[in-house]
Design a protein around this motif. Structure first.
Motif, short mmCIF file in Angstrom:
data_model
loop_
_atom_site.label_atom_id
_atom_site.label_comp_id
_atom_site.label_asym_id
_atom_site.label_seq_id
_atom_site.Cartn_x
_atom_site.Cartn_y
_atom_site.Cartn_z
N LEU A 6 77.18 5.19 48.91
CA LEU A 6 76.52 6.42 49.35
C LEU A 6 77.51 7.35 50.06
N LYS A 7 78.30 6.79 50.94
CA LYS A 7 79.28 7.59 51.68
C LYS A 7 80.31 8.21 50.73
N LYS A 8 80.78 7.42 49.77
CA LYS A 8 81.78 7.92 48.82
C LYS A 8 81.23 9.08 48.00
N VAL A 9 79.99 8.95 47.53
CA VAL A 9 79.40 10.01 46.71
C VAL A 9 79.22 11.29 47.54
N ALA A 10 78.71 11.16 48.77
CA ALA A 10 78.52 12.33 49.63
C ALA A 10 79.84 13.03 49.91
N GLU A 11 80.86 12.24 50.21
CA GLU A 11 82.16 12.85 50.52
C GLU A 11 82.82 13.44 49.28
N THR A 12 82.53 12.88 48.11
CA THR A 12 83.02 13.46 46.86
C THR A 12 82.42 14.85 46.64
N TYR A 13 81.15 15.00 46.99
CA TYR A 13 80.49 16.31 46.88
C TYR A 13 81.23 17.34 47.73
N PHE A 14 81.51 17.02 48.98
CA PHE A 14 82.16 17.98 49.86
C PHE A 14 83.60 18.26 49.42
N GLU A 15 84.26 17.24 48.88
CA GLU A 15 85.61 17.46 48.37
C GLU A 15 85.59 18.41 47.17
N ALA A 16 84.57 18.32 46.34
CA ALA A 16 84.44 19.23 45.20
C ALA A 16 84.21 20.67 45.67
#
Length: 254
Positions: A12-22
């Motif tokens: 969950l954390k990885k996916v959320a942080e991937t969103y912000f990185e995008a």
């Protein structure tokens, strides 16, 4: 059990942080949306109460208008909060938008499937930094009677001040004022968007239904207008029209 919990939280954390990185990279394809994503955001067409459904629709209606504002943004992720079933996460972040010079305190909610795809998303932020900076707009009119009929009876704006030398309407939270024109030359007795100064004024529409209803209303009243068109620069629908003094206005999708 503990290992499973830890693994789910990590996903969950990885996916959320991937969103912000995008967002930082201005890369829509980097966001792990599912094809059937259900997306809500305050600045999306219709606001958070009308979800955008489907990957392509999210790209067209949310990402494309947003993308120009993403230049040089900075994002500071503050914390993560998980739901009990470990299917969702809320990520708190501070996002500084360089283009408008504001920092938004956000709390975005993600529902994520076992494949690590975002199936639902709802964005929340403190909108107070994006306060209105326009208090009123003052224009000139050749004939107050004609102007009052147009703005009050055709557009439906509330007349709040009616004086011999000044009339003021309310358009949302903004005052639209008129003083009497006194052109020094008759060739300037009607508005031209090509002179130095004002080109046009755009009024926000919250939904496409509202935009089409307003377009029908002014068309039925015989008001010159363009019909609903797409502004290719911002990927927004609008209708342009002119008042009796040829002042150029638009009803423009939020």
């Amino acid at each position: 059990m503990q290992e499973l919990t830890t693994a789910k939280k990590t996903l969950l954390k990885k996916v959320a942080e991937t969103y912000f990185e995008a967002l930082r990279e201005k890369k829509f394809s980097g966001i792990p949306f599912s094809d059937d994503i259900v997306f809500r955001a305050p600045l999306a067409p219709g606001g958070a109460h009308r979800p955008i459904k489907g990957l392509q629709a999210v790209f067209e209606k949310w990402w494309k208008p947003l993308e120009p504002a993403l230049d040089n943004i900075s994002i500071n992720i503050v914390d993560h909060y998980y739901n009990e079933s470990l299917t969702g996460i809320i990520t708190k972040a501070d996002i500084t938008i360089a283009a408008v010079g504001v920092t938004l305190r956000t709390a975005d909610r993600f529902i994520i499937n076992d494949e690590g795809k975002i199936t639902e998303q709802e964005n929340h932020f403190d909108a107070s930094p994006m306060k209105d900076f326009i208090h009123h707009i003052c224009l000139r009119s050749m004939d107050f009677a004609i102007t009052k009929n147009f703005y009050e009876n055709i557009l439906g704006w509330k007349l709040v001040i009616d004086k011999p030398d000044l009339i003021i309407f309310m358009a949302g939270s903004i005052f639209i004022a008129f003083k009497k024109a006194d052109p020094r030359d008759r060739q300037y007795s009607s508005f031209s968007p090509f002179e130095v100064g004002l080109d046009h004024i755009a009024i926000t529409c919250e939904t496409e239904d509202e935009l089409h209803q307003l377009t029908k209303k002014i068309t039925d009243a015989g008001v010159e207008n363009t019909g609903v068109k797409l502004d290719n620069a911002l990927n927004k629908l609008y209708v342009a029209f002119k008042d009796p003094d040829r002042i150029a206005w638009e009803f423009y999708m939020k």
